[in-house]
Design a protein around this motif. Structure first.
Motif, mmCIF file in Angstrom:
data_model
loop_
_atom_site.group_PDB
_atom_site.id
_atom_site.type_symbol
_atom_site.label_atom_id
_atom_site.label_comp_id
_atom_site.label_asym_id
_atom_site.label_seq_id
_atom_site.Cartn_x
_atom_site.Cartn_y
_atom_site.Cartn_z
ATOM 1 N N ILE A 1 0.929 -1.152 0.043
ATOM 2 C CA ILE A 1 0.018 0.018 0.016
ATOM 3 C C ILE A 1 1.011 1.265 -0.035
ATOM 4 N N SER B 1 0.166 -4.044 3.997
ATOM 5 C CA SER B 1 0.498 -4.310 2.513
ATOM 6 C C SER B 1 -0.961 -4.851 2.016
ATOM 7 N N ILE B 2 -1.046 -4.858 0.790
ATOM 8 C CA ILE B 2 -2.395 -5.704 0.151
ATOM 9 C C ILE B 2 -1.956 -7.125 0.284
ATOM 10 N N LYS C 1 -4.117 2.854 -2.760
ATOM 11 C CA LYS C 1 -4.446 3.655 -1.769
ATOM 12 C C LYS C 1 -6.091 3.733 -1.771
ATOM 13 N N PRO D 1 -10.123 1.757 -2.333
ATOM 14 C CA PRO D 1 -10.575 0.530 -2.273
ATOM 15 C C PRO D 1 -10.640 -0.246 -3.711
ATOM 16 N N LEU D 2 -10.390 -1.515 -3.589
ATOM 17 C CA LEU D 2 -10.130 -2.464 -4.552
ATOM 18 C C LEU D 2 -11.231 -3.300 -4.323
ATOM 19 N N VAL D 3 -11.521 -4.138 -5.414
ATOM 20 C CA VAL D 3 -12.640 -5.312 -5.397
ATOM 21 C C VAL D 3 -11.600 -6.209 -4.609
ATOM 22 N N GLY D 4 -12.447 -7.157 -3.782
ATOM 23 C CA GLY D 4 -11.857 -8.324 -3.074
ATOM 24 C C GLY D 4 -10.899 -9.131 -3.979
ATOM 25 N N LEU D 5 -9.375 -9.083 -3.783
ATOM 26 C CA LEU D 5 -8.851 -9.965 -4.731
ATOM 27 C C LEU D 5 -8.772 -11.399 -4.338
ATOM 28 N N HIS E 1 -6.625 -1.803 5.175
ATOM 29 C CA HIS E 1 -6.905 -2.350 3.674
ATOM 30 C C HIS E 1 -8.378 -1.827 3.383
ATOM 31 N N LYS E 2 -8.540 -1.650 2.178
ATOM 32 C CA LYS E 2 -9.869 -1.015 1.475
ATOM 33 C C LYS E 2 -10.135 -2.035 0.586
ATOM 34 N N TYR E 3 -11.461 -2.301 0.865
ATOM 35 C CA TYR E 3 -12.144 -2.944 -0.568
ATOM 36 C C TYR E 3 -13.786 -2.640 -0.434
ATOM 37 N N GLN F 1 -3.811 -9.108 7.258
ATOM 38 C CA GLN F 1 -3.608 -9.106 5.980
ATOM 39 C C GLN F 1 -4.065 -10.312 5.158
ATOM 40 N N THR G 1 -7.502 -6.951 1.967
ATOM 41 C CA THR G 1 -8.192 -6.861 0.585
ATOM 42 C C THR G 1 -8.101 -8.074 -0.226
ATOM 43 N N ILE H 1 -17.439 -11.092 0.522
ATOM 44 C CA ILE H 1 -18.073 -9.879 -0.440
ATOM 45 C C ILE H 1 -18.755 -10.284 -1.644
#
Lengths: 161, 450
Positions: A38, A49-50, A151, A153-157, B222-224, B376, B381, B390
């Motif tokens: 991130i 981190s993502i 930085k 919101p993303l879709v859930g990966l 974390h942002k999703y 994490q 995310t 989700i």
């Protein structure tokens, strides 16, 4: 002559796009790290981190997607990776670093009219690799993907970047 | 020229004055539903507890949720560690209203509307930072981090008697903190924070004990996001019925990789140990009755931490502290063992989730690294759990958009749960006791006359 690391970069993109994730994992050394920061200026053990994976956690992701039928990959993601601006630097006979630009396009089809499906999503990013020659084969020891939209919101990966 | 103060409008109304529509904005822009409509959306009978699918859809319900819930009760703003130093700020939202939380020069916490009092421009465009002042990009009006107006460029051109005292940034009228958790409310008459927290307070206290006498520091979130209603995420947090299904793939994977996560028993589809709780204040918990830890940590480091907890709280106390527990503070704050999750409503069919890993100040690096990777890998995310949740929420929004399907049922454990004299209800791990507590509170707030 094409640098073997360039072939490695393209091979990785191809295996991921083809969902050959076990073969993809084999491109990584046993001590590999895989980092989607991130904030790329921070220590991934002290800041979020993502993804900050070792080889074990990468293998778990592959297992969950390939053989455990994860909900968010049903239907699965189709991906296209466009790789360019490749810049490779030889450090020594066994080590090379590479930078390249990635544009990953992803779509989950299924019943495309449903919420959560049918959307074409883009994940552009700067990538960096540290590659090692193990025997005759070049492998990835470190991969960093710095997404442009890291930085927000993303879709859930649920798929691999 | 006629200037209308709010007082004046009220006075004029009694004399059959009709205020212009723009002054009624939030009330007229969305056709208001009769409060009784909401009473009818939550149907509690002896043998069934139903919620109308209409409660999850439509801008009308959403707008009224903002007004009746998000602007009436306490809403989480940030953790104190995010604004530790004077001048620190963080942008957030209460409902859909943009708010800046700040630490003033004098050390106090302020919550301010992110809108310049001159012409309404957004004054802060950053997610977080530190500043001496907020300077409006439009005409350069400047404000202290307490919201106080400092300067107006070329002020001399304003009329004699121009009132500057009401041109400070608009404050959220109530701000209070408990256990490092900072809340704000747009309702000046809101109940005291501790009364609001009610039964959730003891769980916050237990959660704080995990720091072994230290404090938490939150890491970057974390942002999703997902295309579904915010209440799907709220209901899911303490849902002990879904893990064996939605998360089967994660559990099976963990089982194959011995030592990756030191998990409790994962064989049963529906877990038989543990508890759920629902409180009259709308809060609820999911308690596994066992710890949930990661692998990959030096046993000596973990032993030292566990010993510290035993010294502080005794054998039983330490076991209680280490029990895996997650709880929702109504309406949108979730506390996990390793992270804080904020459920941010964006629209009736759009929600964002911010998940903040929780570090313990002064703890061994390995303990904190472990907590970071845990938050994490599980619920970030790209978490092996949350991405699957989700996906179900988006699917839920898709299904519930059909008005032909009128009710969902939240009846597991109804009538079988223990009801305590103070209204706390205790069910088994897979009961829907906390969801029912949520919806009872939702109904009470939504049906209250504005």
């Amino acid at each position: 002559m094409t640098h073997p690391v360039q072939k490695l970069i393209l091979r990785e993109a191809q295996l991921l796009d083809n969902m050959q994730l076990d073969d993809w994992l084999a491109l990584y050394t046993d001590d590999a790290t895989y980092w989607v920061p991130i904030d790329e200026t921070t220590d991934p053990l002290k800041e979020s981190s993502i993804i900050y994976d070792n080889r074990l956690r990468l293998a778990m992701r592959v297992e969950q997607i390939m053989r455990q039928n994860r909900v968010a990959q049903n239907p699965s993601s189709n991906t296209l990776r466009m790789v360019s601006n490749i810049d490779i630097e030889d450090i020594d006979a066994q080590t090379a670093t590479a930078r390249f630009a990635l544009l990953l396009t992803e779509v989950r089809s299924g019943d495309w009219r449903q919420k959560g499906l049918g959307e074409t999503r883009f994940f552009p990013g700067h990538c960096e690799l540290v590659c090692k020659k193990v025997g005759d084969t070049w492998k990835i020891q470190q991969k960093t993907i710095v997404l442009l939209n890291r930085k927000q919101p993303l879709v859930g990966l649920s798929f691999l970047l | 020229m006629c200037t209308l103060t709010p007082e004046k409008i009220d006075a004029d109304q009694s004399a059959a004055y009709h205020p212009p529509i723009f002054l009624m904005q939030e009330k007229t822009m969305n056709a208001r539903l009769d409060p009784h409509t909401f009473t009818g959306m939550v149907d509690e009978q002896a043998h069934e507890f139903r919620v109308a699918t209409a409660a999850y859809r439509g801008p009308g319900v959403f707008a009224q949720e903002m007004e009746q819930i998000y602007y009436k009760t306490w809403i989480y703003l940030c953790h104190e560690s995010e604004i530790a130093k004077p001048g620190d700020f963080k942008s957030t939202q209460i409902g859909t209203r943009p708010v800046i939380v700040t630490r003033g020069r004098e050390g106090g916490i302020h919550a301010l509307l992110n809108a310049c009092t001159h012409r309404g421009a957004t004054i802060c465009r950053e997610e977080k930072g530190n500043t001496r002042a907020f300077v409006c990009p439009y005409h350069g009006w400047s404000f202290r981090t307490s919201g106080e107006l400092i300067g107006i460029p070329d002020e001399a051109r304003y009329p004699e008697g121009f009132n500057k005292s009401d041109k400070n940034l608009k404050s959220v009228p109530r701000v209070a903190a408990y256990g490092g958790l900072v809340f704000g409310s747009f309702n000046p008459d809101v109940e005291p924070l501790e009364t609001f927290l009610g039964g959730a307070k003891q769980h916050i206290d237990l959660w704080l004990k995990r720091t072994a006498g230290s404090t938490y520091r939150v890491a970057t979130s974390h942002k999703y996001g997902f295309d579904g209603n915010w209440k799907f995420q709220a209901e899911n947090v303490y849902d002990g019925y879904h893990p064996g299904f939605v998360h089967r793939s994660a559990f099976n994977t963990v089982r194959k990789f011995e030592g990756s996560f030191e998990n409790r028993e994962l064989q049963a589809a529906v877990r038989q140990q543990g508890y759920t709780r629902g409180y009259p204040e709308g809060h609820g918990t999911l308690e596994a009755g066992a710890p949930l830890e990661s692998g990959g940590i030096d046993p000596a480091v973990r032993d030292a931490y566990n010993t510290q907890l035993k010294t502080l709280y005794g054998e039983d106390g330490a076991a209680e502290v280490l029990t895996n527990r997650q709880f929702l503070i109504f309406p949108n704050l979730t506390i996990f063992d390793f992270n804080i999750r904020v459920i941010q409503p964006i629209a009736h069919d759009r929600t964002e989730v911010y998940s903040y890993p929780l570090m313990i100040e002064g703890a061994h690096d390995e303990i904190n690294a472990n907590r970071m990777l845990d938050a994490q890998t599980r619920v970030g995310t790209a978490g092996i759990l949350s991405a699957d949740d989700i996906d179900v929420f988006a699917g839920g929004q898709n299904a519930l958009r059909t008005e032909a399907f009128k009710w969902i049922t939240l009846s597991r454990g109804l009538g079988k749960e223990e009801v305590k004299p103070d209204g706390e209800r205790v069910g088994v791990y897979s009961d829907e006791a906390p969801q029912r507590a949520f919806w009872r509170k939702w109904r009470a707030l939504m049906a209250a006359s504005a």
